[in-house]
Motif scaffolding. Sequence first.
Motif: not given
Length: 424
Positions: A240-248
């Motif tokens: 994903k281009e930007k990190d979000d809670l899910y990616i963390q």
Amino acid sequence: MAPLRRGSLRCKQSTRYATYSTNITGVGKISLTLVSRLRNVQSYSRTRGGTQLNTYDEVYYPSHSFPQTHPDRLATAATLFGMNPARVDGCRYLELGCGDAGNLIPMAFYLPGSEFVGIDLAARPIEMGRELAEELGLKNLQLHQMSIDDVDDQFGEFDFVVAHGVYSWVPPQVRDSLLNVCSKHLSPHGVGYISYNTFPGGHLRRMIWDMMRFHVRDIEEPQRRISQAQALLSFVSSSKEKDDLYIQVLRKELERTARFDKSHLYHDDLADINDPVYFHQFVDHAAQYGLRFLAEADYFEMKPHSFTPEATAILDQLGDDIVRREQYSDFIKCRRFRQTLLCREEVIPEQYNHWERVKYLYASSNLSPVATDPDLNSPKPAAFVSENNSQISTDHPILKNAFAYLGTKWPQVVSFEELLDASL
Ligand SMILES: C[S@@+](CC[C@H](N)C(=O)[O-])C[C@H]1O[C@@H](n2cnc3c(N)ncnc32)[C@H](O)[C@@H]1O
């Protein structure tokens, strides 16, 4: 049924068991086109030549020492909660699903006056455990290749019954058998230890297990299953281009799996059966077998260390209702794993004044003062560091003296009386 596949993973610690494998390598490149033979090695268990085998016969799962299952720890918890457990150096101890006895062998070695029994469905790990026990000349350890379902009266009574990393990974009827064994074979002041994956943290982990299991569903070869599972996590968490809670969350899980022994990823995360339960469900299940919640094997986990004073005060309203208190604590902590101690339902654990029973215990610690010449008798704070680099500081002169004294005695244990005398 597919032929048994040996020679796919190498047993880490020994060349003697060369038939048991080759090395697993790290994270591979993700392959979305991969469709290999339909996988059928992952069934829970099967038989060959009359012997029941399970996936642990095919992929070695090195087990090791778990201090939280040591009779010392179990007897300490039992004493703090008002029970009269057996002497650690003269007890009977049963481990269910003991693997290659990596946990049992050191205990049997250091406690020659106690008797240890281990059982596991997988034949090869039991064989390995027996070979090592024989080499060490252990007379107080018996290992049996058999199912938990088949433990009968001949096994007799045990002061401690332990199952680490089993409950969540076996079918429901074996979970029943596991509790049934505790119920039938625990002595009146005996302690059961069962660890399991738990909710709500299990939801987060299950999300990841499900994705990994989907991705490797048609892969048979263990090394490939492992590297593709990690590759998937790596792919999803970096796409994903930007990190979000899910990616963390995914990244954290990727870091965790990278730290793992690869065979643990294979057996624990990619297993077809891996069922977390809520704490209250586990307690209800145990109650069906006449067993009661005693404590957690990690005593500190029962304390509201990281909770706000408001949360602690609200939990205090639950008074003696320890099960609800623990369940709400799990909600707050997003707990994933528990190591629960059980006792017979006739025993009513004492929930208060644990400090009064500390005087019956022995203490040991590898703490040493951080300062070369610490001032132990003033109310100035002093820091102490352990062998694994955790630190504790206190300004209490008695505690400072106690830590310093224990450090000089390590690894010996000292009685509470001796410790008090040396610290005043
Ligand atoms: C995740 S491993 C845990 C091994 C060891 N306790 C540890 O934590 O390192 C689960 C173990 O349970 C054993 N097992 C599974 N089903 C069993 C059954 N019905 N009876 C006995 N052992 C079983 C497996 O063979 C395997 O060794």
